[in-house]
Design a protein around this motif. Structure first.
Motif, PDB file in Angstrom:
ATOM      1  N   GLU A  62      28.711  36.128  45.675  1.00 39.48           N
ATOM      2  CA  GLU A  62      28.540  35.041  46.640  1.00 39.48           C
ATOM      3  C   GLU A  62      29.133  33.720  46.143  1.00 39.48           C
ATOM      4  OE1 GLU A  62      24.592  35.364  44.344  1.00 39.48           O
ATOM      5  OE2 GLU A  62      26.022  36.754  45.265  1.00 39.48           O
ATOM      6  N   LYS A  63      29.538  32.884  47.076  1.00 40.77           N
ATOM      7  CA  LYS A  63      30.238  31.635  46.742  1.00 40.77           C
ATOM      8  C   LYS A  63      29.396  30.674  45.923  1.00 40.77           C
ATOM      9  CE  LYS A  63      33.619  31.477  50.504  1.00 40.77           C
ATOM     10  NZ  LYS A  63      34.155  30.691  51.647  1.00 40.77           N
ATOM     11  N   GLY A  64      28.090  30.687  46.126  1.00 41.37           N
ATOM     12  CA  GLY A  64      27.244  29.729  45.430  1.00 41.37           C
ATOM     13  C   GLY A  64      26.911  30.087  43.999  1.00 41.37           C
ATOM     14  N   ALA A  65      27.330  31.253  43.539  1.00 42.24           N
ATOM     15  CA  ALA A  65      26.980  31.700  42.188  1.00 42.24           C
ATOM     16  C   ALA A  65      27.774  30.956  41.123  1.00 42.24           C
ATOM     17  CB  ALA A  65      27.209  33.207  42.061  1.00 42.24           C
ATOM     18  N   SER A  66      27.159  30.780  39.961  1.00 44.81           N
ATOM     19  CA  SER A  66      27.845  30.130  38.837  1.00 44.81           C
ATOM     20  C   SER A  66      29.062  30.938  38.413  1.00 44.81           C
ATOM     21  CB  SER A  66      26.888  29.984  37.663  1.00 44.81           C
ATOM     22  OG  SER A  66      25.775  29.201  38.019  1.00 44.81           O
ATOM     23  N   ALA A  67      28.964  32.273  38.490  1.00 44.95           N
ATOM     24  CA  ALA A  67      30.085  33.141  38.105  1.00 44.95           C
ATOM     25  C   ALA A  67      31.299  32.902  38.996  1.00 44.95           C
ATOM     26  CB  ALA A  67      29.659  34.598  38.183  1.00 44.95           C
ATOM     27  N   THR A  68      31.067  32.579  40.253  1.00 45.13           N
ATOM     28  CA  THR A  68      32.159  32.305  41.186  1.00 45.13           C
ATOM     29  C   THR A  68      32.928  31.057  40.760  1.00 45.13           C
ATOM     30  OG1 THR A  68      30.977  33.347  43.012  1.00 45.13           O
ATOM     31  CG2 THR A  68      32.708  31.782  43.594  1.00 45.13           C
ATOM     32  N   LYS A  69      32.180  30.025  40.393  1.00 42.31           N
ATOM     33  CA  LYS A  69      32.809  28.788  39.940  1.00 42.31           C
ATOM     34  C   LYS A  69      33.604  29.034  38.659  1.00 42.31           C
ATOM     35  CE  LYS A  69      31.767  24.062  38.462  1.00 42.31           C
ATOM     36  NZ  LYS A  69      30.691  23.074  38.173  1.00 42.31           N
ATOM     37  N   GLU A  70      33.019  29.815  37.739  1.00 43.72           N
ATOM     38  CA  GLU A  70      33.697  30.075  36.477  1.00 43.72           C
ATOM     39  C   GLU A  70      34.955  30.904  36.692  1.00 43.72           C
ATOM     40  OE1 GLU A  70      32.595  31.175  31.845  1.00 43.72           O
ATOM     41  OE2 GLU A  70      31.054  31.235  33.400  1.00 43.72           O
ATOM     42  N   SER A  71      34.916  31.837  37.629  1.00 46.52           N
ATOM     43  CA  SER A  71      36.106  32.639  37.933  1.00 46.52           C
ATOM     44  C   SER A  71      37.230  31.758  38.468  1.00 46.52           C
ATOM     45  CB  SER A  71      35.774  33.733  38.946  1.00 46.52           C
ATOM     46  OG  SER A  71      35.009  34.755  38.350  1.00 46.52           O
ATOM     47  N   ASN A  72      36.894  30.804  39.327  1.00 46.88           N
ATOM     48  CA  ASN A  72      37.911  29.882  39.853  1.00 46.88           C
ATOM     49  C   ASN A  72      38.503  29.016  38.744  1.00 46.88           C
ATOM     50  OD1 ASN A  72      37.812  30.715  42.552  1.00 46.88           O
ATOM     51  ND2 ASN A  72      36.098  29.355  43.022  1.00 46.88           N
ATOM     52  N   GLU A  73      37.647  28.611  37.795  1.00 47.69           N
ATOM     53  CA  GLU A  73      38.132  27.828  36.656  1.00 47.69           C
ATOM     54  C   GLU A  73      39.050  28.676  35.776  1.00 47.69           C
ATOM     55  OE1 GLU A  73      34.520  26.557  34.853  1.00 47.69           O
ATOM     56  OE2 GLU A  73      34.174  24.921  36.285  1.00 47.69           O
ATOM     57  N   LEU A  74      38.718  29.954  35.631  1.00 51.08           N
ATOM     58  CA  LEU A  74      39.538  30.871  34.837  1.00 51.08           C
ATOM     59  C   LEU A  74      40.919  31.031  35.472  1.00 51.08           C
ATOM     60  CD1 LEU A  74      38.407  34.281  33.351  1.00 51.08           C
ATOM     61  CD2 LEU A  74      40.508  34.125  34.668  1.00 51.08           C
ATOM     62  N   ILE A  75      40.933  31.208  36.782  1.00 50.08           N
ATOM     63  CA  ILE A  75      42.209  31.360  37.498  1.00 50.08           C
ATOM     64  C   ILE A  75      43.101  30.146  37.254  1.00 50.08           C
ATOM     65  CG2 ILE A  75      43.257  31.421  39.803  1.00 50.08           C
ATOM     66  CD1 ILE A  75      40.795  33.106  40.689  1.00 50.08           C
ATOM     67  N   LYS A  76      42.509  28.966  37.335  1.00 51.85           N
ATOM     68  CA  LYS A  76      43.261  27.727  37.133  1.00 51.85           C
ATOM     69  C   LYS A  76      43.725  27.592  35.680  1.00 51.85           C
ATOM     70  CE  LYS A  76      42.883  22.725  37.869  1.00 51.85           C
ATOM     71  NZ  LYS A  76      41.996  21.621  38.339  1.00 51.85           N
ATOM     72  N   ALA A  77      42.836  27.911  34.743  1.00 55.81           N
ATOM     73  CA  ALA A  77      43.160  27.758  33.319  1.00 55.81           C
ATOM     74  C   ALA A  77      44.307  28.658  32.889  1.00 55.81           C
ATOM     75  CB  ALA A  77      41.921  28.047  32.475  1.00 55.81           C
ATOM     76  N   TYR A  78      44.375  29.850  33.455  1.00 58.50           N
ATOM     77  CA  TYR A  78      45.430  30.799  33.094  1.00 58.50           C
ATOM     78  C   TYR A  78      46.634  30.739  34.036  1.00 58.50           C
ATOM     79  CZ  TYR A  78      42.760  33.160  29.438  1.00 58.50           C
ATOM     80  OH  TYR A  78      42.091  33.457  28.269  1.00 58.50           O
ATOM     81  N   GLY A  79      46.542  29.922  35.085  1.00 56.66           N
ATOM     82  CA  GLY A  79      47.646  29.809  36.027  1.00 56.66           C
ATOM     83  C   GLY A  79      47.949  31.120  36.730  1.00 56.66           C
ATOM     84  N   LEU A  80      46.915  31.845  37.088  1.00 62.18           N
ATOM     85  CA  LEU A  80      47.086  33.150  37.721  1.00 62.18           C
ATOM     86  C   LEU A  80      47.330  33.009  39.217  1.00 62.18           C
ATOM     87  CD1 LEU A  80      44.180  35.111  35.973  1.00 62.18           C
ATOM     88  CD2 LEU A  80      46.626  35.233  35.434  1.00 62.18           C
ATOM     89  N   ASP A  81      48.214  33.826  39.743  1.00 60.83           N
ATOM     90  CA  ASP A  81      48.477  33.863  41.185  1.00 60.83           C
ATOM     91  C   ASP A  81      47.501  34.852  41.823  1.00 60.83           C
ATOM     92  OD1 ASP A  81      49.560  33.578  43.696  1.00 60.83           O
ATOM     93  OD2 ASP A  81      51.291  34.880  43.304  1.00 60.83           O
TER      94      ASP A  81
END
Length: 305
Positions: free
Chosen positions: A166-185
């Motif tokens: 779900e969008k409100g989960a802390s894991a969701t936020k961390e996954s989005n940060e991971l995507i940005k940190a690694y520059g993943l498409d």
């Protein structure tokens, strides 16, 4: 003679008037005491009110077994137990306001932000089990994908999608940060735990590439051969799962708090119970009672016996 008679009559009237006034004052005093007693709670009523313990329950399979076990034990101790379902943000908000008393499935350091936000309104009461692994997961048949770094340039293998909860989960936020940190498409596709697993299951059954969020304890690791991807940037550190309570619970229900402060359970036991509930369709309360019956020494220790 008339003066004497009049004097006697006046004295009688005064005695009568004094007697009536005194009687009314006594009656008023008596009635006042009665009213005050009727408005005050008896010690028994007050105790019964404080005996209700309310659990917050997130929509995660890992929350159910510990909650059901703790609820049954508290009921056996004489408490009334209620459960309220909410997402993790709602659970911590409820704990901070006193609407909820206990959450059995708080993941640290992931949920530390809530402890920081609500401060002394929350109590980090016990460690349920340590070393619960979380992170992005792929099936073991994807032999060339073992780390987040391995995903770079291969995002199209997964249709540029990663399935999350779900969008409100802390894991969701961390996954989005991971995507940005690694520059993943890659775009994170969010839904419920069940929705995420339905997407993953469809791909796994066809042995197709699939990328999704995983954690232990969960039946996904019993059903499928999976691996959690490593990463060099420190995302999704190994977690420890804690019991968090409202800070006033210790004073309001000290015996319940003492039991919860001694709480612990193994991750293997939780996972085994999840399998029985999810795969074998067993009643959660029956599964919890079975665990209690098979671990009475541990239960007694948690209860301070």
């Amino acid at each position: 003679m008339r003066k004497i008679v009049l004097s006697v009559m006046m004295a009688s009237i005064l005695v009568f008037m004094f007697g009536c006034g005194s009687g009314e004052e006594q009656a008023s005093s008596s009635n006042g005491e009665s009213d005050n007693q009727s408005n005050e709670q008896s010690p028994e009523d007050s105790e019964n009110k404080d005996q209700t313990i309310t659990f917050g329950v997130t929509p995660w399979t890992s929350t159910v077994p510990p909650t059901e076990i703790a609820a049954l034990i508290l009921e056996d101790m004489g408490y009334t137990v209620e459960q309220t379902k909410a997402d993790v943000g709602g659970v911590f908000m409820g704990l901070s306001r006193g609407d909820l008393d206990v959450f059995m499935d708080s993941w640290f350091p992931m949920h530390q932000k809530y402890m920081d936000k609500f401060g002394d309104k929350l109590d980090d009461t016990a460690v349920s089990y340590p070393e619960a692994k979380t992170g992005w997961v792929v099936p073991a048949y994807m032999e060339d994908i073992n780390s987040i770094e391995d995903l770079k340039g291969k995002e199209d293998m997964f249709n540029n999608k990663m399935y999350g909860i779900e969008k409100g989960a802390s894991a969701t936020k961390e996954s989005n940060e991971l995507i940005k940190a690694y520059g993943l498409d890659i775009k994170q596709v969010n839904s419920s735990e069940g929705g995420m697993m339905a997407q993953a299951t469809r791909q796994i059954k066809q042995e197709k590439p699939v990328l999704f969020f995983g954690w232990r304890p969960h039946t996904m690791f019993n059903k499928y051969d999976l691996k959690i991807l490593s990463n060099e940037k420190g995302f999704f550190e190994t977690s420890s799962v804690h019991v968090v309570t409202n800070s006033k619970l210790q004073e309001r229900a000290p015996e319940a708090y003492e039991f919860l402060s001694n709480w612990s359970i193994s991750i293997d036991d939780v996972e085994e119970m999840i399998v029985k509930i999810e795969n074998e369709d067993m009643d959660p309360k029956k599964v919890a009672q079975e665990w209690i019956d098979n671990h009475q020494d541990k239960v007694n220790k948690m209860m301070g016996k």
